[in-house]
Scaffold this motif. Structure first.
Motif, PDB file in Angstrom:
ATOM      1  N   VAL A 125       5.011 -22.676  14.330  1.00 60.68           N
ATOM      2  CA  VAL A 125       4.846 -23.956  15.024  1.00 60.68           C
ATOM      3  C   VAL A 125       3.832 -24.804  14.258  1.00 60.68           C
ATOM      4  CG1 VAL A 125       4.100 -25.079  17.153  1.00 60.68           C
ATOM      5  CG2 VAL A 125       5.401 -22.939  17.264  1.00 60.68           C
ATOM      6  N   VAL A 126       4.220 -26.026  13.959  1.00 62.21           N
ATOM      7  CA  VAL A 126       3.349 -26.977  13.267  1.00 62.21           C
ATOM      8  C   VAL A 126       2.749 -27.886  14.337  1.00 62.21           C
ATOM      9  CG1 VAL A 126       3.261 -28.814  11.553  1.00 62.21           C
ATOM     10  CG2 VAL A 126       4.851 -26.895  11.241  1.00 62.21           C
ATOM     11  N   SER A 163      -2.958 -23.430  12.102  1.00 60.73           N
ATOM     12  CA  SER A 163      -1.647 -22.824  11.961  1.00 60.73           C
ATOM     13  C   SER A 163      -0.570 -23.827  11.549  1.00 60.73           C
ATOM     14  CB  SER A 163      -1.230 -22.152  13.269  1.00 60.73           C
ATOM     15  OG  SER A 163      -1.063 -23.118  14.271  1.00 60.73           O
ATOM     16  N   GLY A 164      -0.905 -25.084  11.489  1.00 62.72           N
ATOM     17  CA  GLY A 164       0.188 -25.992  11.211  1.00 62.72           C
ATOM     18  C   GLY A 164      -0.129 -27.132  10.288  1.00 62.72           C
ATOM     19  N   VAL A 165      -1.344 -27.471  10.107  1.00 61.70           N
ATOM     20  CA  VAL A 165      -1.618 -28.675   9.330  1.00 61.70           C
ATOM     21  C   VAL A 165      -2.633 -28.390   8.267  1.00 61.70           C
ATOM     22  CG1 VAL A 165      -2.386 -31.060   9.459  1.00 61.70           C
ATOM     23  CG2 VAL A 165      -1.080 -30.081  11.309  1.00 61.70           C
ATOM     24  N   VAL A 206      -1.843 -32.807  22.046  1.00 63.94           N
ATOM     25  CA  VAL A 206      -1.435 -31.973  20.917  1.00 63.94           C
ATOM     26  C   VAL A 206       0.006 -32.346  20.631  1.00 63.94           C
ATOM     27  CG1 VAL A 206      -0.846 -29.640  20.166  1.00 63.94           C
ATOM     28  CG2 VAL A 206      -3.023 -30.048  21.319  1.00 63.94           C
ATOM     29  N   ARG A 207       0.254 -32.653  19.374  1.00 62.66           N
ATOM     30  CA  ARG A 207       1.612 -32.956  18.932  1.00 62.66           C
ATOM     31  C   ARG A 207       2.093 -31.759  18.135  1.00 62.66           C
ATOM     32  NH1 ARG A 207      -0.561 -38.749  17.583  1.00 62.66           N
ATOM     33  NH2 ARG A 207      -0.517 -39.525  19.718  1.00 62.66           N
ATOM     34  N   LEU A 208       3.309 -31.318  18.436  1.00 62.65           N
ATOM     35  CA  LEU A 208       3.794 -30.118  17.766  1.00 62.65           C
ATOM     36  C   LEU A 208       5.257 -30.233  17.411  1.00 62.65           C
ATOM     37  CD1 LEU A 208       5.521 -28.009  19.881  1.00 62.65           C
ATOM     38  CD2 LEU A 208       3.290 -28.088  20.960  1.00 62.65           C
ATOM     39  N   TYR A 209       5.629 -29.426  16.414  1.00 65.19           N
ATOM     40  CA  TYR A 209       7.026 -29.302  16.001  1.00 65.19           C
ATOM     41  C   TYR A 209       7.386 -27.833  16.054  1.00 65.19           C
ATOM     42  CZ  TYR A 209      11.220 -29.072  13.166  1.00 65.19           C
ATOM     43  OH  TYR A 209      12.495 -28.821  12.734  1.00 65.19           O
ATOM     44  N   ASP A 210       8.439 -27.525  16.784  1.00 66.06           N
ATOM     45  CA  ASP A 210       8.949 -26.170  16.884  1.00 66.06           C
ATOM     46  C   ASP A 210      10.174 -26.056  15.985  1.00 66.06           C
ATOM     47  OD1 ASP A 210       9.963 -23.690  17.564  1.00 66.06           O
ATOM     48  OD2 ASP A 210      10.403 -24.219  19.643  1.00 66.06           O
TER      49      ASP A 210
END
Length: 107
Positions: free
Chosen positions: A9-10, A105-107, A18-22
Protein backbone atom coordinates in the motif's frame (compact mmCIF):
# COMPACT_ATOMS: atom_id res chain seq x y z
CA UNK A 1 -2.55 -6.91 19.34
CA UNK A 2 -0.30 -5.14 16.83
CA UNK A 3 -0.94 -4.75 13.15
CA UNK A 4 1.05 -3.33 10.28
CA UNK A 5 0.10 -1.57 7.09
CA UNK A 6 0.52 -3.86 4.07
CA UNK A 7 3.87 -3.08 2.46
CA UNK A 8 2.30 -2.85 -1.01
CA UNK A 9 0.00 0.00 0.00
CA UNK A 10 1.35 3.40 -1.04
CA UNK A 11 0.29 6.16 1.32
CA UNK A 12 1.05 9.66 2.49
CA UNK A 13 -0.33 11.83 5.29
CA UNK A 14 -1.60 15.15 3.91
CA UNK A 15 -3.74 17.95 5.33
CA UNK A 16 -5.03 15.93 8.29
CA UNK A 17 -5.94 12.98 6.07
CA UNK A 18 -4.16 9.94 4.73
CA UNK A 19 -4.20 9.38 1.00
CA UNK A 20 -3.48 5.87 -0.14
CA UNK A 21 -3.31 3.64 -3.18
CA UNK A 22 -4.10 -0.05 -2.89
CA UNK A 23 -2.41 -1.73 -5.86
CA UNK A 24 -4.18 -5.05 -5.25
CA UNK A 25 -7.60 -3.43 -5.70
CA UNK A 26 -6.44 -0.60 -7.97
CA UNK A 27 -8.14 1.90 -5.66
CA UNK A 28 -7.18 5.37 -4.50
CA UNK A 29 -8.68 6.34 -1.14
CA UNK A 30 -8.64 9.26 1.26
CA UNK A 31 -9.08 8.58 4.95
CA UNK A 32 -10.83 11.24 7.02
CA UNK A 33 -9.07 12.78 10.01
CA UNK A 34 -10.21 10.19 12.54
CA UNK A 35 -9.34 7.23 10.32
CA UNK A 36 -6.04 8.94 9.49
CA UNK A 37 -5.19 9.22 13.19
CA UNK A 38 -5.76 5.49 13.64
CA UNK A 39 -3.80 4.66 10.46
CA UNK A 40 -0.80 6.73 11.54
CA UNK A 41 -0.74 5.21 15.02
CA UNK A 42 -0.89 1.70 13.54
CA UNK A 43 1.91 2.66 11.13
CA UNK A 44 3.98 3.61 14.20
CA UNK A 45 3.58 0.04 15.43
CA UNK A 46 1.13 0.76 18.24
CA UNK A 47 -1.22 -1.91 19.50
CA UNK A 48 -4.98 -1.52 19.23
CA UNK A 49 -5.02 -0.90 22.98
CA UNK A 50 -2.39 1.86 22.67
CA UNK A 51 -4.26 3.45 19.76
CA UNK A 52 -7.46 3.40 21.80
CA UNK A 53 -5.73 4.97 24.81
CA UNK A 54 -4.12 7.69 22.68
CA UNK A 55 -7.37 8.63 20.96
CA UNK A 56 -9.27 8.60 24.23
CA UNK A 57 -6.67 10.94 25.73
CA UNK A 58 -6.87 13.28 22.73
CA UNK A 59 -10.63 13.38 22.25
CA UNK A 60 -12.57 12.36 25.37
CA UNK A 61 -12.87 12.99 29.07
CA UNK A 62 -11.75 9.33 29.45
CA UNK A 63 -14.99 8.19 31.03
CA UNK A 64 -15.63 4.42 30.81
CA UNK A 65 -18.52 4.98 28.38
CA UNK A 66 -16.45 7.13 26.02
CA UNK A 67 -13.48 4.75 26.26
CA UNK A 68 -15.77 1.88 25.25
CA UNK A 69 -16.97 3.81 22.20
CA UNK A 70 -13.40 4.65 21.15
CA UNK A 71 -12.31 1.02 21.65
CA UNK A 72 -15.23 -0.23 19.54
CA UNK A 73 -14.59 2.29 16.76
CA UNK A 74 -10.85 1.58 16.63
CA UNK A 75 -11.43 -2.17 16.48
CA UNK A 76 -14.09 -1.79 13.77
CA UNK A 77 -11.70 0.30 11.66
CA UNK A 78 -8.85 -2.17 12.14
CA UNK A 79 -11.20 -5.03 11.20
CA UNK A 80 -12.12 -3.13 8.03
CA UNK A 81 -8.43 -2.63 7.17
CA UNK A 82 -7.82 -6.35 7.68
CA UNK A 83 -10.85 -7.35 5.59
CA UNK A 84 -9.72 -5.08 2.75
CA UNK A 85 -6.13 -6.36 2.89
CA UNK A 86 -4.73 -2.95 3.80
CA UNK A 87 -3.28 -4.22 7.09
CA UNK A 88 -2.28 -7.52 8.62
CA UNK A 89 -1.25 -8.85 12.01
CA UNK A 90 2.33 -7.95 12.86
CA UNK A 91 4.70 -10.87 13.29
CA UNK A 92 6.17 -11.31 16.77
CA UNK A 93 9.58 -10.00 15.66
CA UNK A 94 7.93 -6.92 14.14
CA UNK A 95 6.25 -6.16 17.46
CA UNK A 96 9.57 -5.93 19.23
CA UNK A 97 11.42 -4.10 16.44
CA UNK A 98 11.49 -0.33 16.11
CA UNK A 99 8.34 0.95 14.44
CA UNK A 100 8.66 2.52 10.96
CA UNK A 101 8.13 6.23 10.55
CA UNK A 102 4.83 7.46 9.11
CA UNK A 103 4.74 7.23 5.36
CA UNK A 104 7.83 5.02 5.20
CA UNK A 105 5.95 2.16 3.58
CA UNK A 106 4.84 4.08 0.57
CA UNK A 107 6.54 7.33 -0.17
Amino acid sequence: MSYRIDSEVVWIPADGEVRLYDPKAGDFRTLNSTAAEIWLLIAEGRTVEAVTAELAQRHTDRSPAQLAVVARDVQEFVDLLLAQGLACAAAEDERTAEAPSAGASGV
